[in-house]
Write an enzyme that holds these catalytic residues in place. Structure first.
Site, PDB file in Angstrom:
ATOM      1  N   SER A 153      -2.733   4.889  -6.189  1.00 41.01           N
ATOM      2  CA  SER A 153      -1.552   5.466  -5.850  1.00 41.01           C
ATOM      3  C   SER A 153      -0.650   4.886  -6.956  1.00 41.01           C
ATOM      4  O   SER A 153      -0.897   3.994  -7.518  1.00 41.01           O
ATOM      5  CB  SER A 153      -0.817   5.141  -4.619  1.00 41.01           C
ATOM      6  OG  SER A 153       0.504   5.174  -4.452  1.00 41.01           O
ATOM      7  N   TYR A 184       0.877  -1.652   1.848  1.00 40.69           N
ATOM      8  CA  TYR A 184       0.348  -0.850   1.111  1.00 40.69           C
ATOM      9  C   TYR A 184       0.571  -1.082  -0.559  1.00 40.69           C
ATOM     10  O   TYR A 184      -0.651  -0.817  -1.220  1.00 40.69           O
ATOM     11  CB  TYR A 184       1.180   0.635   1.562  1.00 40.69           C
ATOM     12  CG  TYR A 184       0.437   1.907   0.850  1.00 40.69           C
ATOM     13  CD1 TYR A 184      -0.460   2.351   1.444  1.00 40.69           C
ATOM     14  CD2 TYR A 184       1.025   2.425  -0.420  1.00 40.69           C
ATOM     15  CE1 TYR A 184      -1.008   3.703   0.913  1.00 40.69           C
ATOM     16  CE2 TYR A 184       0.540   3.463  -0.690  1.00 40.69           C
ATOM     17  CZ  TYR A 184      -0.402   4.017   0.009  1.00 40.69           C
ATOM     18  OH  TYR A 184      -0.819   5.352  -0.548  1.00 40.69           O
TER      19      TYR A 184
HETATM   20  P1  NAD Z   1      -4.204  11.347   5.577  1.00 40.54           P
HETATM   21  O1  NAD Z   1      -3.834  10.544   6.757  1.00 40.54           O
HETATM   22  O2  NAD Z   1      -4.109  13.038   5.733  1.00 40.54           O
HETATM   23  O3  NAD Z   1      -6.185  10.798   5.342  1.00 40.54           O
HETATM   24  C1  NAD Z   1      -6.403   9.638   5.692  1.00 40.54           C
HETATM   25  C2  NAD Z   1      -7.931   9.604   5.994  1.00 40.54           C
HETATM   26  O4  NAD Z   1      -8.520   8.189   5.927  1.00 40.54           O
HETATM   27  C3  NAD Z   1      -8.179  10.467   7.186  1.00 40.54           C
HETATM   28  O5  NAD Z   1      -9.524  11.230   7.100  1.00 40.54           O
HETATM   29  C4  NAD Z   1      -8.284   9.291   8.214  1.00 40.54           C
HETATM   30  O6  NAD Z   1      -9.265   9.379   9.450  1.00 40.54           O
HETATM   31  C5  NAD Z   1      -9.161   8.179   7.187  1.00 40.54           C
HETATM   32  N1  NAD Z   1      -9.197   6.707   7.811  1.00 40.54           N
HETATM   33  C6  NAD Z   1      -8.136   6.026   8.233  1.00 40.54           C
HETATM   34  N2  NAD Z   1      -8.474   5.002   8.733  1.00 40.54           N
HETATM   35  C7  NAD Z   1      -9.682   4.934   8.726  1.00 40.54           C
HETATM   36  C8  NAD Z   1     -10.823   3.933   8.923  1.00 40.54           C
HETATM   37  N3  NAD Z   1     -10.722   2.978   9.560  1.00 40.54           N
HETATM   38  N4  NAD Z   1     -12.063   4.416   8.857  1.00 40.54           N
HETATM   39  C9  NAD Z   1     -12.434   5.673   8.196  1.00 40.54           C
HETATM   40  N5  NAD Z   1     -11.660   6.537   7.829  1.00 40.54           N
HETATM   41  C10 NAD Z   1     -10.270   5.934   8.305  1.00 40.54           C
HETATM   42  O7  NAD Z   1      -3.973  10.539   4.185  1.00 40.54           O
HETATM   43  P2  NAD Z   1      -3.787  11.206   2.589  1.00 40.54           P
HETATM   44  O8  NAD Z   1      -2.498  11.298   2.301  1.00 40.54           O
HETATM   45  O9  NAD Z   1      -4.805  12.308   2.486  1.00 40.54           O
HETATM   46  O10 NAD Z   1      -4.295   9.736   1.922  1.00 40.54           O
HETATM   47  C11 NAD Z   1      -5.617   9.530   1.363  1.00 40.54           C
HETATM   48  C12 NAD Z   1      -5.586   8.576   0.173  1.00 40.54           C
HETATM   49  O11 NAD Z   1      -4.714   8.871  -0.666  1.00 40.54           O
HETATM   50  C13 NAD Z   1      -5.000   7.224   0.908  1.00 40.54           C
HETATM   51  O12 NAD Z   1      -5.632   6.082   0.573  1.00 40.54           O
HETATM   52  C14 NAD Z   1      -3.854   7.041   0.443  1.00 40.54           C
HETATM   53  O13 NAD Z   1      -3.204   5.917   0.491  1.00 40.54           O
HETATM   54  C15 NAD Z   1      -3.743   7.794  -0.959  1.00 40.54           C
HETATM   55  N6  NAD Z   1      -2.452   8.342  -1.441  1.00 40.54           N
HETATM   56  C16 NAD Z   1      -1.731   9.376  -0.780  1.00 40.54           C
HETATM   57  C17 NAD Z   1      -0.663  10.043  -1.335  1.00 40.54           C
HETATM   58  C18 NAD Z   1       0.296  10.791  -0.685  1.00 40.54           C
HETATM   59  O14 NAD Z   1       1.223  11.140  -1.105  1.00 40.54           O
HETATM   60  N7  NAD Z   1      -0.423  11.443   0.511  1.00 40.54           N
HETATM   61  C19 NAD Z   1      -0.030   9.334  -2.498  1.00 40.54           C
HETATM   62  C20 NAD Z   1      -0.928   8.444  -3.342  1.00 40.54           C
HETATM   63  C21 NAD Z   1      -1.995   7.885  -2.724  1.00 40.54           C
END
Ligand code: NAD
Length: 265
Positions: free
Chosen positions: A147, A160
């Site tokens: 991130s 985080y």
């Molecule tokens: P999201 O909530 O849409 O998806 C998260 C996924 O992780 C889901 O499939 C969920 O079931 C899974 N998950 C959570 N806990 C789990 C566990 N204990 N075991 C197995 N699976 C688990 O979130 P997202 O926004 O798509 O985020 C995905 C990644 O991208 C994360 O690591 C997040 O930190 C990173 N990220 C997101 C953003 C953003 O703006 N959305 C920005 C930078 C980084």
């Protein structure tokens, strides 16, 4: 016509791919002919419907493994499941994660441990399980979805920010240990992507800061991004496909920033 990254027949595990970024990354790999193992939580009927639809649409094999990223034995079994199902593992995308927003002195200890576990420790566990397979193949690609918060901080996101900085550091060590073995490891550092995770944050930030949700969007979320645009899934897919293709062979140990200028400020 779509770009051909030469990935047909490769095998990928994408953690946290039942939603958001992971689901989009799995689709982008499947569209390139990569057989994929999905993972993550959710309604079993929806997970199966999404799995079957992706398989039908792309013609690749799509499997699902329900490992909880907090459980070391389940993470190892998920990686081995790819080998059992497909006989190889070319690509590991460590993506599972969640957010919790609270001041440090009110941050629940259990939530801290779970967040470090899902974001950082599971990245270590999956990488640990994947490396012997990739070493035996003489080629592998590990992409950790970090991130902008792997490089800079924001208030109220202590676990985080700590976990994502850890992921960037761990990525560098993975790269160095495997630099001569045909295995690369890189982090992608996105700014804000409008996924369910971010939609939940809008509500949480409003509570933590005591301001209405519409103000959070402009003043907190996109305030950080100079281009005032959410990062799109296609932008992330472009970087992922570059990194896992042969074109990405020289990129290793890097934090690839896709943040609309956020970390330049
Ligand atoms: P999201 O909530 O849409 O998806 C998260 C996924 O992780 C889901 O499939 C969920 O079931 C899974 N998950 C959570 N806990 C789990 C566990 N204990 N075991 C197995 N699976 C688990 O979130 P997202 O926004 O798509 O985020 C995905 C990644 O991208 C994360 O690591 C997040 O930190 C990173 N990220 C997101 C953003 C953003 O703006 N959305 C920005 C930078 C980084």
């Amino acid at each position: 016509m779509a770009v051909d990254y030469g990935l047909q027949g490769h095998v990928a595990v994408i953690t946290g791919s039942t939603s958001g970024i992971g689901q989009a990354m799995a689709a982008s790999l499947a569209e390139q002919g990569v057989n994929v193992v999905l993972n993550g939580f959710g309604d079993p009927a929806k997970i199966e419907a999404d799995r079957a639809a992706l398989e039908q649409r792309t013609g690749v094999k799509v499997r699902y493994h329900g490992a909880d990223m907090l459980k070391a034995d389940e993470v190892a079994d998920m990686v081995d499941f790819a080998r059992r199902e497909f006989g190889r593992l070319d690509i590991l995308v460590n993506n599972a994660g969640f957010q919790h927003v609270a001041p440090i002195d009110e941050f629940p200890v259990e939530t801290w441990n779970n967040l470090i576990g899902v974001v950082l420790t599971s990245t270590f566990l999956a990488t640990r399980a994947a490396l012997p397979i990739m070493k035996a193949q003489g080629r592998g690609r590990i992409v950790n979805i970090a991130s902008a918060h792997g490089l800079v901080a924001s208030p109220f996101k202590s676990a985080y920010v700590a976990a994502k900085h850890g992921v960037v550091g761990f990525t560098k060590v993975t790269a160095l240990e495997n630099a001569r073995l045909g295995i690369t490891a890189n982090a992608i550092c996105p700014g804000y992507v409008k996924t369910p995770l971010v939609e939940a944050q809008i509500a949480d930030q409003a509570k933590a800061r005591g301001i209405p949700e519409d103000r959070v969007m402009g003043e907190v979320i996109l305030a950080a991004q100079p281009n005032k645009q959410f990062v799109e899934y296609e932008h992330l897919a472009g970087m992922l496909l570059y990194l896992v293709s042969d074109m990405g062979a020289s990129a290793t140990g890097a934090a690839m920033v896709l943040d609309g200028g956020w970390t330049a400020t």
